[in-house]
Design a protein around this motif. Structure first.
Motif, PDB file in Angstrom:
ATOM      1  N   VAL A 182       0.854  -1.182   0.000  1.00 26.42           N
ATOM      2  CA  VAL A 182       0.000   0.000   0.000  1.00 26.42           C
ATOM      3  C   VAL A 182       0.892   1.234   0.000  1.00 26.42           C
ATOM      4  CG1 VAL A 182      -1.657   1.372   1.315  1.00 26.42           C
ATOM      5  CG2 VAL A 182      -1.956  -1.102   1.122  1.00 26.42           C
TER       6      VAL A 182
ATOM      7  N   TRP B 233     -10.860   0.004   3.417  1.00 22.25           N
ATOM      8  CA  TRP B 233     -10.835  -1.465   3.415  1.00 22.25           C
ATOM      9  C   TRP B 233     -11.276  -2.022   2.071  1.00 22.25           C
ATOM     10  CZ3 TRP B 233      -9.088  -5.184   6.720  1.00 22.25           C
ATOM     11  CH2 TRP B 233      -8.679  -4.774   7.989  1.00 22.25           C
TER      12      TRP B 233
ATOM     13  N   LEU C 222      -8.436  -2.147  -0.418  1.00 28.37           N
ATOM     14  CA  LEU C 222      -7.142  -2.738  -0.075  1.00 28.37           C
ATOM     15  C   LEU C 222      -6.798  -3.815  -1.093  1.00 28.37           C
ATOM     16  CD1 LEU C 222      -7.288  -3.058   3.810  1.00 28.37           C
ATOM     17  CD2 LEU C 222      -5.960  -1.432   2.451  1.00 28.37           C
TER      18      LEU C 222
ATOM     19  N   LEU D 252      -2.845  -4.013   9.592  1.00 28.75           N
ATOM     20  CA  LEU D 252      -2.572  -4.428   8.222  1.00 28.75           C
ATOM     21  C   LEU D 252      -1.129  -4.891   8.065  1.00 28.75           C
ATOM     22  CD1 LEU D 252      -4.501  -1.742   6.168  1.00 28.75           C
ATOM     23  CD2 LEU D 252      -5.164  -4.079   6.668  1.00 28.75           C
TER      24      LEU D 252
ATOM     25  N   THR E   4       0.794  -6.602   5.004  1.00 33.60           N
ATOM     26  CA  THR E   4       0.830  -5.458   4.093  1.00 33.60           C
ATOM     27  C   THR E   4       2.126  -4.661   4.275  1.00 33.60           C
ATOM     28  OG1 THR E   4      -1.561  -5.269   4.157  1.00 33.60           O
ATOM     29  CG2 THR E   4      -0.340  -3.312   3.443  1.00 33.60           C
TER      30      THR E   4
END
Lengths: 488, 488
Positions: free
Chosen positions: B42, B91, B94, B139, B144
Motif C-alpha cells: 500500500v 478497506w 485494499l 494491516l 501489508t
C-alpha cells in the motif's frame, strides 16, 4: 392470465397448521440438496401494492434456512445504482450456485409503471419485455432456476389491504401516496400486467399467478410453487459439462486474412499523431463526468499482438483517477459460482470513469471455446448473450469501443523469441503460449466467428493491423478519440 | 521531519533519462516477484495541494505494470461511503496479496483538515493518530507493506504550482477554492503535519518525506522509495506459517464454569416474553434509518448451542428487507488473499440495516487458534485488532451486540444424538463435530480468553446460559432490545 385466477382461495387455521410441518421439512430438505446441486434459484415476488408481498417474503425467510438465502427489495435506485446501467443492481445481488434469492420488486416494476403513467409507449413496453426475456434466458441458460410469482388481488381487496395497513401505526409507513394513485388506475394496471405476463411467460422462466387475498393460502401456495420448481430441477439429470476439445481444423480463410498487415508508420508521424490523440483523449475523458457518461474499452487479440503496449499509450494520457484497468485471467471461486458475465458487471464504471478490459467476456467464445472449457451449447449461445449485454451498456449511455489486434503467425513467433531474450519481459512468456500456437487455426476461426457475430452497428469491433506497433497504437488511440467525439 | 527536508533537489533531463531504464526494469522485476510473494503493498501519496501528487501517481502508473495495480483517489465520501464507518472505503480497496495499491489522499487528510480548521482539538487529533497507528499495524501485521510518502513543498512553490495549474485550461479544474484557503494557512499546516508525521512514523509503517518541488526528482525519488521497500521485503525470509497444533490442556476453570446452566423458562412465560420482545424489536429496527444508525449482531458459541434457533427468533420478528444474515464458513479465495478482517468489512450494514453474523471474526481466536490455522503470534495479536475493529464500528454509531451461547458437554452430546435421529436436521451434523468435542478444553480455554480480552464497556459479550433453549432465546432477544433501546 389474471382473469383465470379464481378468487376465494383460503386456508383455515387448522388446514394451515396441518400442512405446515411437512411443507417446511420439504423446503429445508430441498434447500439442503440445492447447496450441492450447482445451480441457483431466483424467486420473484411481484404484484400490486397491498397484495402481501412483504409478508410472504418474511414468511419464506422463516421457513427456509436464512443462512443460504439472499433477499433484496428493489425500490428507488440509489445514487450508486443510478450511475450505472439499470440492471447492474440486479446482477450485483444474483445468488451464487447453491443459494436462493428472493427479490421483491424487480425488473418488471419500472416498465409497468412507466407505461401506465404514460412515460412509455406500447412499442417501448414490448421492447422492454423482449429485453427482459433476453436477460432471463441468459441466466436460465447459465443454470439459474426462475420462480416468478405474481400476487393478484381484486380492486376491493387491494383497497381493504391498503386501509388496514394505514390503520396500524406499525405498518402505516408502508403505504405511499403513489400506492393510492396506482389503486385509482387498477383496471389499467390489470390490462398491462396481463400483457406483460403473456409476453414474458417463457419456457425458461414461466409466471405463476396466485390468488393473494388470503394470507395463509398465499404463503403456502408460494412456498409450494418454489418447492415444486426446485424438486423438478433437482430430480432432473444434472447437465453434463464434459469438456469437448475440438479437432484441429484446416486453415480457414477469414476476414482477418483480408487485413493489410504491412501497414506501418514512421517514427515522427507516429509521435506527432500519438501526442495529438492523447491530448484529445485527456480532454474528452474529462467531459464524461459532466455528461453523465462512462466508457468501456475492450482489448482482444492474438498473444503478443501488443494489447498491453496499446493500453499503456491510453492510460499514460489519462489521469489515473479516471480509469481502472481490469486484466481478465482465470476467474476467482466467487466468480466461478456465478454466471460468467457476473464478473464483468462487477467492474462497470460509474459516470465519469473509464474501465479498460485487457481481455474480456469474449473469452467465452475464444479461449473457453477452443480449450473446451465451455460446451458447444454454451459458447454458441454466448454470442447472443454478449450482444444483449453490450446493448444494456450502450443503451445506458456507456461508450463501448472494442478492439481486435491482429498479427501474422511469423510476427508472433518473432515477438515470443524477442521476449525470451529480454530480462524485463521474460516473465510474460510461458510454454502455454507456444502450445496455443499449435491451435492457431482454431483460435483464428473462433475470432472470425466472434467478429462476424458480435459487431452490431452500436458496438462494432475495430480491427487493428498490429504487425507494426506504431501503426497499431495510433489506430487504437485515434479510434477511441473518434468514438468519444461522436458520442460526447 | 519537514524542516529536515533539504530543498533544491532536482534532476536534469539528461540525468533523468539516464536513470530511467534501469529504474523501470527494476520496478517491473520487483512487481513480478511480488505477485508470487504473498503480501500486498500500500503506497500512500500524501502532501499539500500543488505538491504534484497526481502527476507522480500517473507516472508510477506508466512505470509499473498497471494490470496489477489498484489506484484510488480519496476525496469527499459518496452517499454509500457516508452511510458506513469511515474506514470502510479504505478497506474496500485494499489490494489482495501480490498487488500494489496507490492511494492518493488517505486516512490522514480529514483529521489534518479538521484540526487546522478548528473542527477538532489537539487531544482529538492525538486520538485519531493512535487510531491510524492501530489500523496500519493491523494491516502490517497481516503482511501489508506500507510505503508512506509525504510530498513537501515550500509556500512559494505551492503558490507557483497552484497558479500554473490555474493558468492551463487542461488543469484549471484541479484547483479548488479550498486549496487557496488552505494555502493561506500554510504555516499552520506545516506545524500540524510535523506532529502527525512524528506520531505516525512507526516501525511498521514509517513516513518518507520528499522534496517535491522538482517533477523529475519527485517521480524518481518516489519510485526508488517504493522499490527499496519492496526489495527489502522481498529479500527477507518469507514469514513462516507453520501451523502449530496446541497440545491438549487439562480442564481449565473459567468464567464459563460460573454460568448457571440450570436456568430455564416455562412455555407460557417464554411465549409471552418472546412475543413482547419481538414486537419491540420490530419497532426499534424501524427507527435505525431515521437515526442514521445501523446494528450488528454477532453469534458465537459451542456447536449445537442453539445459535441458529436464537437467530431465527430475531429474523422472524424483522422485515426481511431490514437485515442480512451472514453465515461465516471457510473464506473464498478472494477473501483469503486479503486481511482476515476484510471479509467482515465487506458486509457492514448501511444505515437502517442490521447484519447478523452467524460466527464471526472471533473465529481467529477460536477455531483458527485451536486448529492451528493461525500462528500463535497471529491469534495473540488478534485480540487487539478485533478491539480496534469493533471500536471503529461503535464510534461510527453501529450498535454492536455480541453473544456467547454456552451449553454443558452432556447437553451438547444429547443434541448431537437428537440431530442424528431427525431427518430434517441430520445434514447439520458431521464427524468433525464429534472430533471437535475431543478438543473441548482447548475450545473452552480459547473462548474464556476471548471473553476476557474482547469485552470492552462499549462492546461487551453477553453470556447466554443455553442449556434451556427457551431461556436462551428470550435472553438473546431481550438483550438486543435493551441495547437498541439504550442507544436509540
Amino acid at each position: 392470465m389474471l382473469k383465470d385466477v379464481q378468487g376465494g382461495h383460503a386456508l383455515s387455521k387448522d388446514q394451515y397448521d396441518a400442512l405446515l410441518p411437512e411443507l417446511r421439512a420439504a423446503l429445508l430438505d430441498a434447500q439442503a440438496r440445492l447447496r450441492k446441486a450447482g445451480f441457483s434459484v431466483v424467486v420473484l415476488i411481484n404484484g400490486a401494492a397491498g397484495a402481501g408481498k412483504s409478508e410472504t417474503v418474511n414468511k419464506l425467510h422463516e421457513w427456509l434456512d436464512a443462512r443460504f438465502l439472499v433477499s433484496e427489495s428493489y425500490e428507488e435506485p440509489t445514487e450508486e445504482e443510478r450511475s450505472r446501467p439499470e440492471y447492474w443492481r440486479y446482477w450485483m445481488w444474483l445468488p451464487p450456485a447453491g443459494r436462493i434469492a428472493l427479490f421483491s420488486g424487480s425488473w418488471y416494476t419500472r416498465p409497468i409503471l412507466d407505461y401506465v403513467w404514460g412515460r412509455s409507449s406500447e412499442a417501448r413496453l414490448a421492447e422492454e419485455m423482449a429485453r427482459i426475456n433476453g436477460f432471463e434466458r441468459t441466466l436460465a441458460d447459465g443454470g439459474t432456476l426462475f420462480v416468478k410469482l405474481w400476487f393478484h388481488v381484486s380492486k376491493k381487496v387491494q383497497q381493504k389491504r391498503l386501509e388496514a395497513l394505514e390503520d396500524s401505526p406499525a405498518t402505516r409507513f408502508r403505504v405511499a401516496k403513489s400506492d393510492w394513485k396506482n389503486h385509482g388506475r387498477y383496471g389499467e394496471f390489470v390490462r398491462v400486467t396481463e400483457q406483460v405476463l403473456e409476453q414474458t411467460s417463457t419456457g425458461a422462466a414461466p409466471w405463476h399467478v396466485l390468488d393473494a387475498a388470503d394470507d395463509r393460502y398465499r404463503h403456502v401456495k408460494a412456498a409450494r410453487l418454489i418447492l415444486d420448481a426446485m424438486e423438478a430441477r433437482l430430480a432432473g439429470r444434472s447437465r453434463s459439462h464434459e469438456p469437448e476439445r475440438l479437432a484441429p481444423i484446416p486453415d480457414p480463410h477469414t476476414v482477418l486474412d483480408e487485413l493489410d498487415l504491412s501497414l506501418s508508420l514512421g517514427k515522427s508521424e507516429y509521435e506527432e499523431r500519438l501526442a495529438a490523440a492523447q491530448g484529445k483523449l485527456f480532454r474528452l475523458v474529462r467531459k464524461l463526468q459532466k455528461r453523465e457518461r462512462s466508457a468501456i474499452l475492450v482489448f482482444e487479440g492474438s498473444d503478443a499482438a501488443g494489447k498491453g503496449g496499446a493500453i499503456r499509450r491510453i492510460t499514460w494520457a489519462l489521469d489515473s483517477r479516471s480509469y481502472r484497468l481490469i486484466p481478465i485471467a482465470a476467474p476467482s471461486d466467487e466468480e466461478r459460482s456465478h454466471h460468467y458475465l457476473w464478473r464483468f458487471w462487477r467492474y462497470l464504471p460509474r459516470h465519469g470513469r473509464v474501465t479498460i478490459f485487457d481481455r474480456s467476456w469474449y473469452g467465452r467464445v475464444l479461449v473457453e471455446r477452443v480449450e473446451g472449457f465451455a460446451t458447444e451449447a454454451e459458447w454458441r449461445r454466448a454470442y447472443q448473450e454478449i450482444n444483449d449485454f453490450e446493448r444494456e451498456l450502450t443503451e445506458a449511455g456507456v461508450i463501448l469501443v472494442k478492439f481486435w489486434l491482429h498479427i501474422t503467425s511469423e510476427e508472433q513467433l518473432r515477438r515470443f523469441e524477442e521476449r525470451k531474450q529480454d530480462p524485463a519481459k521474460r516473465y510474460k512468456i510461458t510454454a502455454e503460449d507456444y502450445r496455443n500456437r499449435e491451435q492457431a487455426n482454431q483460435y483464428e476461426a473462433a475470432a472470425a466467428e466472434m467478429l462476424a457475430r458480435c459487431s452490431p452497428p452500436t458496438a462494432p469491433f475495430v480491427l487493428v493491423e498490429a504487425n507494426d506497433k506504431r501503426y497499431a497504437r495510433v489506430k487504437v488511440l485515434e479510434s477511441v478519440v473518434r468514438a468519444l467525439e461522436q458520442q460526447l
